[in-house]
Each structure stands twice: as C-alpha cells, then as structure tokens.
Design a protein around this motif. Structure first.
Motif, mmCIF file in Angstrom:
data_model
loop_
_atom_site.group_PDB
_atom_site.id
_atom_site.type_symbol
_atom_site.label_atom_id
_atom_site.label_comp_id
_atom_site.label_asym_id
_atom_site.label_seq_id
_atom_site.Cartn_x
_atom_site.Cartn_y
_atom_site.Cartn_z
ATOM 1 N N ARG A 1 0.817 -1.221 0.000
ATOM 2 C CA ARG A 1 0.000 0.000 0.000
ATOM 3 C C ARG A 1 0.849 1.269 0.000
ATOM 4 O O ARG A 1 0.327 2.357 0.188
ATOM 5 N N THR A 2 2.160 1.120 -0.228
ATOM 6 C CA THR A 2 3.028 2.289 -0.304
ATOM 7 C C THR A 2 2.923 2.917 -1.693
ATOM 8 O O THR A 2 3.022 2.220 -2.700
ATOM 9 N N ALA A 3 2.734 4.222 -1.754
ATOM 10 C CA ALA A 3 2.590 4.915 -3.037
ATOM 11 C C ALA A 3 3.939 5.417 -3.547
ATOM 12 O O ALA A 3 4.744 5.957 -2.783
ATOM 13 N N PHE B 1 0.645 8.756 -9.277
ATOM 14 C CA PHE B 1 1.139 8.008 -8.121
ATOM 15 C C PHE B 1 0.325 6.719 -8.062
ATOM 16 O O PHE B 1 -0.877 6.716 -8.342
ATOM 17 N N SER B 2 0.956 5.624 -7.653
ATOM 18 C CA SER B 2 0.203 4.391 -7.448
ATOM 19 C C SER B 2 0.966 3.497 -6.482
ATOM 20 O O SER B 2 2.119 3.765 -6.131
ATOM 21 N N THR B 3 0.321 2.425 -6.073
ATOM 22 C CA THR B 3 0.899 1.471 -5.133
ATOM 23 C C THR B 3 1.167 0.146 -5.841
ATOM 24 O O THR B 3 0.589 -0.124 -6.902
ATOM 25 N N PRO B 4 1.997 -0.716 -5.256
ATOM 26 C CA PRO B 4 2.190 -2.039 -5.856
ATOM 27 C C PRO B 4 0.882 -2.801 -6.041
ATOM 28 O O PRO B 4 0.675 -3.431 -7.075
ATOM 29 N N ASP C 1 -8.120 2.854 -5.800
ATOM 30 C CA ASP C 1 -8.390 3.919 -4.837
ATOM 31 C C ASP C 1 -7.136 4.607 -4.320
ATOM 32 O O ASP C 1 -7.223 5.685 -3.726
ATOM 33 N N SER C 2 -5.980 3.984 -4.514
ATOM 34 C CA SER C 2 -4.720 4.595 -4.056
ATOM 35 C C SER C 2 -3.875 5.065 -5.231
ATOM 36 O O SER C 2 -2.651 5.140 -5.146
ATOM 37 N N THR C 3 -4.533 5.350 -6.337
ATOM 38 C CA THR C 3 -3.858 5.850 -7.535
ATOM 39 C C THR C 3 -4.428 7.218 -7.878
ATOM 40 O O THR C 3 -5.643 7.396 -7.906
ATOM 41 N N GLY C 4 -3.569 8.183 -8.108
ATOM 42 C CA GLY C 4 -4.032 9.522 -8.440
ATOM 43 C C GLY C 4 -2.885 10.413 -8.863
ATOM 44 O O GLY C 4 -1.708 10.005 -8.856
ATOM 45 N N PHE C 5 -3.198 11.645 -9.222
ATOM 46 C CA PHE C 5 -2.213 12.575 -9.766
ATOM 47 C C PHE C 5 -1.628 13.514 -8.718
ATOM 48 O O PHE C 5 -0.802 14.358 -9.061
ATOM 49 N N ARG C 6 -2.025 13.373 -7.483
ATOM 50 C CA ARG C 6 -1.475 14.187 -6.402
ATOM 51 C C ARG C 6 -1.051 13.265 -5.272
ATOM 52 O O ARG C 6 -1.669 12.222 -5.048
ATOM 53 N N ALA C 7 -0.022 13.668 -4.544
ATOM 54 C CA ALA C 7 0.488 12.814 -3.468
ATOM 55 C C ALA C 7 -0.599 12.484 -2.459
ATOM 56 O O ALA C 7 -0.688 11.355 -1.965
ATOM 57 N N GLN C 8 -1.482 13.439 -2.177
ATOM 58 C CA GLN C 8 -2.520 13.198 -1.170
ATOM 59 C C GLN C 8 -3.589 12.228 -1.660
ATOM 60 O O GLN C 8 -4.369 11.705 -0.856
ATOM 61 N N ASP C 9 -3.626 11.950 -2.980
ATOM 62 C CA ASP C 9 -4.603 11.003 -3.509
ATOM 63 C C ASP C 9 -4.164 9.558 -3.329
ATOM 64 O O ASP C 9 -4.951 8.638 -3.557
ATOM 65 N N ALA C 10 -2.921 9.364 -2.954
ATOM 66 C CA ALA C 10 -2.335 8.031 -2.995
ATOM 67 C C ALA C 10 -2.281 7.333 -1.646
ATOM 68 O O ALA C 10 -1.562 6.356 -1.485
ATOM 69 N N GLY C 11 -3.012 7.798 -0.662
ATOM 70 C CA GLY C 11 -3.025 7.141 0.631
ATOM 71 C C GLY C 11 -2.051 7.761 1.607
ATOM 72 O O GLY C 11 -1.346 8.724 1.304
ATOM 73 N N SER C 12 -1.984 7.166 2.780
ATOM 74 C CA SER C 12 -1.217 7.764 3.875
ATOM 75 C C SER C 12 0.265 7.421 3.833
ATOM 76 O O SER C 12 1.087 8.133 4.397
ATOM 77 N N GLU C 13 0.641 6.308 3.176
ATOM 78 C CA GLU C 13 2.040 5.881 3.165
ATOM 79 C C GLU C 13 2.663 6.209 1.814
ATOM 80 O O GLU C 13 2.304 5.639 0.792
ATOM 81 N N LEU C 14 3.605 7.130 1.808
ATOM 82 C CA LEU C 14 4.166 7.648 0.573
ATOM 83 C C LEU C 14 5.674 7.493 0.582
ATOM 84 O O LEU C 14 6.347 7.893 1.533
ATOM 85 N N ALA C 15 6.202 6.898 -0.487
ATOM 86 C CA ALA C 15 7.654 6.819 -0.638
ATOM 87 C C ALA C 15 8.182 8.164 -1.119
ATOM 88 O O ALA C 15 7.598 8.788 -2.002
ATOM 89 N N LEU C 16 9.266 8.618 -0.525
ATOM 90 C CA LEU C 16 9.925 9.821 -0.992
ATOM 91 C C LEU C 16 10.947 9.453 -2.058
ATOM 92 O O LEU C 16 11.510 8.354 -2.042
ATOM 93 N N GLY C 17 11.202 10.378 -2.985
ATOM 94 C CA GLY C 17 12.123 10.121 -4.068
ATOM 95 C C GLY C 17 13.499 10.713 -3.803
ATOM 96 O O GLY C 17 13.617 11.781 -3.179
ATOM 97 N N TYR C 18 14.540 10.055 -4.285
ATOM 98 C CA TYR C 18 15.918 10.465 -4.013
ATOM 99 C C TYR C 18 16.776 10.351 -5.279
ATOM 100 O O TYR C 18 16.461 9.609 -6.207
ATOM 101 N N ARG C 19 17.874 11.079 -5.268
ATOM 102 C CA ARG C 19 18.929 10.883 -6.255
ATOM 103 C C ARG C 19 20.238 10.669 -5.516
ATOM 104 O O ARG C 19 20.429 11.133 -4.393
ATOM 105 N N ARG C 20 21.136 9.953 -6.159
ATOM 106 C CA ARG C 20 22.416 9.644 -5.548
ATOM 107 C C ARG C 20 23.375 10.815 -5.757
ATOM 108 O O ARG C 20 23.499 11.356 -6.862
ATOM 109 N N SER C 21 24.049 11.246 -4.689
ATOM 110 C CA SER C 21 25.072 12.274 -4.768
ATOM 111 C C SER C 21 26.263 11.787 -3.956
ATOM 112 O O SER C 21 26.261 11.853 -2.723
ATOM 113 N N GLY C 22 27.238 11.252 -4.665
ATOM 114 C CA GLY C 22 28.374 10.670 -3.961
ATOM 115 C C GLY C 22 27.943 9.455 -3.167
ATOM 116 O O GLY C 22 27.393 8.503 -3.711
ATOM 117 N N ASP C 23 28.163 9.515 -1.849
ATOM 118 C CA ASP C 23 27.791 8.388 -0.998
ATOM 119 C C ASP C 23 26.522 8.656 -0.203
ATOM 120 O O ASP C 23 26.236 7.976 0.780
#
Length: 478
Positions: free
Chosen positions: A62-64, A240-243, A198-220
C-alpha cells in the motif's frame, strides 16, 4: 507476503525473486525496492526492502510511488474509451484539438501527425527524456507558447518510432478537448474509480497515507527530491500508485488475453488487446550487449516484445526524478510483475524482467502456446500413425488435396524412413506426453516421437475448411 499458489516446490525460485529485489537495495541502486508478482487469480507474491523514507520502514503493497511513464497506458486507455464511444477518430490530425501545434516538417512533405501517430510514438517528434520529465507542471498557456514557436521533427510523421513525452502532453489536450473536462478528472472518473484503484491519483494526497519519498544519488549519500505538481505534462507520467493498485491495473490489461475470460471494466477486452499489439516496430540497438531474436515495438501506451521461445510480453517503464517503476506481464503464461524503486532512473526494469523470467521458467508457468482444436488433436493421432506404419487410405482420409501433388506419397514414405533410420529407429513403446505438443495457433501442432538415438520432429498445419484436413505434414530427425 503471500504464498505462491502455482508450484509444488516454489522455495528456490521464490527466494531468488526476493533476492533479486533485495540486492537492488544492498548494492546501492535505490533506498527502497518493492514488487508484486500477480497472476489471473490475483497477487501471488509480494515484498518490500529498504526504506521508503530515509530512516523509515520498508515499503509494502500500500506504499505509493510515482509511476511516471506507466501513466501513458492510462492515457491511451482513456483515448480508446472515447474512440469506442464514437467521440474520437484516432486518425484525426492533432491540430484539430491543439491548433497551435506547428511541426517543422519539410515544406515538400508537410505531414501533420495524427492522434494515432502520437499514441504509437511515431509522430516524428524527437526523444525528450529527461527534459520531458521536468515539465509536468507546465501550464496550458506555456504549452501553447512552446508549440507556436515550432516543434522540430526528426522523421516524417508516421514512419518511425521516436519516444516522445511531448506527444503524450498533446494527447492529454485531445482528451480535454473531446470531453470538455480536465484530463485528470476524465482519467479519474472513467478509469480509476470504476476499477477501484483507490490509491492511484495525480497528487500525493490522492495516494493514501504511506508515501515513498524520491531520491537521487550524490556521492555516498541520498538527496531527497521534491514532487512536481500536476500540469499539462501529467498525461505522460503524472500518476502516483501502489504495488497493489498497479498490479491490479496490469492484471486487468493482461486478462484480455485470458482463455478463462477477461476481467470486466470500462474498456473492452478487444481494445485492451489492441493496446498490446505492435503498432510501430522498433529497430534493434546495434550497440546492445544482447540482441533479441524476437520482435519489439510500441503498442498504444505499452511496449510489446515477441520472443520465439517465451511468447509475448507487454511492459512499460517509468522514470522520474526520484523514482523508477516497471510493469511487465506474459500473455501466454498469464503472470506478471510490477516493481518500484525510489531513486532517479535507477532501472526497476532490471529486477522486474529477471523476476518474471524466473517465474515463467521455474514456477510452473510454462508458456504453452495456443490450445489445439479437438480436430487438430485427432489429426495429430492419425498423422503419427502414418509415421509408425504408412497407410495410403489413412493418408487420403486426413490430407488435403494439395499434399500428394506437393510431395508424392512414395517420396514422403522414403523421407520418413530415412529420418527414422537417422535416430536409430523408433522406441517400440513410446509414451506420448500430450503437454509437449505446441502450436502457434489452434490449427497447428509440433510434437516429437522418441527414437533410440534422437527423436523425430513432427509438424501439421490444418486447412481453413470444415471439416479440416492436414495441409502441411513435415517429419524431420532431431
């Protein structure tokens, strides 16, 4: 985690699938990795590894996540809905909906791309990753200014594949123009709600309470990236969607090929199958480390690969700042995998493709080809009897009228005898494995007869008549 329901001894390949996704975190490709393996019966296996937010817990079903370009399949499904309702002709020039669009095609050949060309990535627009991934929040006014300034083309529209996010932004405008409603509203009301995503949508708040944050690698270290807001480029990658939800979506699309019957939903099985056909072929990459022996192309919002051994797979990747997603399924094996990572362009395609390969090869989901007609099975029995002991009367009964003129019976008898001799003679009592017979259609079968030092390959193909007869009969030594 759920237990696989489709194998007597799943332990080793199941652990290998878990290890595939765990390694993505262990090797530093991504802070988190999550997957769902699904079949026609639903979720078969799932897992989550790493941290959905730095210092946080592992992701789960249920993680978006941002699913990026997997959104394109939703855009095309919506366009086909409008087409099926008689509201849209896919061969209409895009300028009927977006008049500001002015492609820089040669004056001598001023082809205007159509809706279909944009859907199949053959509108001649240049590939625009990663530029397009940063344009989601663009306004309609900004898009208009961009278009009026002129859009370069790299090929004559309708002649070649070229992946274009801008093209899908234009398709969002087609949907809005036809429906006189915002694109996001149309997709939500016509697809997401009816399919209970129900946990799929175009805004973070549409995707449920558990949201993965996005990252990029910078060095270590990992650097958190902000989410972009919805805008005119959302049709190319804004969801946004969940598995669990994405597996449901992919399973619904895949079910259009199910022998047991397609799942119900707003888009017909025929139109879903249309999405998963090659509409624009893709040339092989001469610099790729491995060259496929099959066929690859783009359908409608989905890539399609046809492998001569493992059958047809439909798939799409999604790469966005902070995220990588991939969904892939096998038409013949009726099984698929969706995978998610929260790192920029980390390559979720790699573990998903490996997991699906493990599932198809080792978890009891062998690709079986087309189920033969009963008359094909009966004619196989009769044809095999001719291999063991030729009988002209049987041959006359089962063969079409082209067989004897193509190769006379006496020549066929001699060829079969030579093949039998080259495999050391036939086993006196061979056990037939009915599941071993394969065909590319219900009117075609290939099977083998064991010999002492090899085996015979037998092939029949039936005529398009009622009653059917054998038009092709080939026996060779293997």
């Amino acid at each position: 985690m759920t237990s696989p329901r489709f194998s007597d001894d799943p332990a080793a390949p199941v652990q290998a699938i878990f290890d595939t996704f765990q390694r993505r975190v262990d090797d530093g490709h991504t802070p988190a990795s999550a997957f769902v393996l699904f079949s026609a019966e639903g979720i078969e296996l799932e897992g989550g590894f790493g941290q959905l937010q730095l210092g946080g817990s592992a992701p789960q079903g249920r993680t978006a996540f941002r699913i990026a370009s997997c959104t394109k399949s939703f855009t095309c499904a919506t366009l086909l809905l409008l087409r099926d309702r008689g509201l849209l002709d896919l061969d209409t020039p895009i300028t009927a909906f977006v008049p500001e669009f002015t492609p820089n095609t040669p004056p001598s050949d001023p082809v205007t791309p159509t809706v279909r060309m944009l859907m199949t990535m053959s509108a001649g627009l240049p590939t625009d990753d990663p530029w397009g991934d940063r344009q989601e929040a663009m306004t309609r006014a900004e898009l208009g200014a961009l278009l009026r300034a002129g859009v370069p083309t790299v090929s004559i529209p309708g002649t070649a594949f070229e992946y274009s996010n801008l093209g899908y932004a234009l398709l969002g405008q087609v949907i809005a123009s036809v429906t006189q409603r915002p694109y996001i509203e149309v997709v939500t009301e016509e697809l997401l709600r009816p399919l209970r995503l129900d946990s799929t949508g175009f805004r973070a708040q549409d995707a449920g309470s558990e949201l993965a944050l996005g990252y990029r690698r910078s060095g270590d270290r990992w650097v958190e990236l902000p989410f972009s807001d919805p805008g005119v480029f959302s049709p190319m990658g804004g969801l946004f969607s969940t598995p669990h939800d994405l597996a449901r979506w992919a399973g619904w699309l895949a079910s259009a090929f199910s022998p047991a019957g397609a799942q119900d939903g707003p888009l017909s099985p025929a139109s879903r199958r249309e999405m998963q056909q090659i509409h624009r072929s893709i040339a092989a990459d001469p610099d790729a480390p491995e060259t496929s022996h099959g066929e690859q192309g783009y359908g409608l919002g989905l890539f399609v690969e046809r492998d001569p051994v493992w059958g047809t797979q439909a798939y799409h990747s999604g790469g966005y700042p902070g995220f990588s997603t991939h969904m892939r399924w096998s038409h013949e094996a009726q099984i698929g995998v969706v995978g998610f990572e929260n790192a920029t362009y980390s390559g979720a395609k790699v573990p998903v493709a490996e997991a699906l390969d493990l599932a198809v090869r080792h978890l009891g989901r062998r690709v079986v080809g087309a189920a033969p007609w009963p008359e094909t099975v009966a004619l196989r029995e009769a044809a095999e009897s001719l291999v063991v002991a030729w009988d002209d009367s049987v041959a006359d009964r089962i063969f079409a009228d082209n067989v004897a003129p193509d190769i006379p019976y006496d020549e066929r008898v001699a060829t079969i005898a030579s093949a039998i001799e080259s495999v050391g003679g036939l086993e006196p009592e061979h056990t037939r494995d009915a599941s071993e017979a394969r065909g590319d259609s219900p009117a075609h079968l290939v099977w083998h007869i064991p010999g002492r030092n090899g085996r015979l390959r037998c092939e029949i193909r039936l005529t398009p008549t009622t009653p059917a007869a054998i038009q092709t009969f080939i026996v060779t030594a293997v």
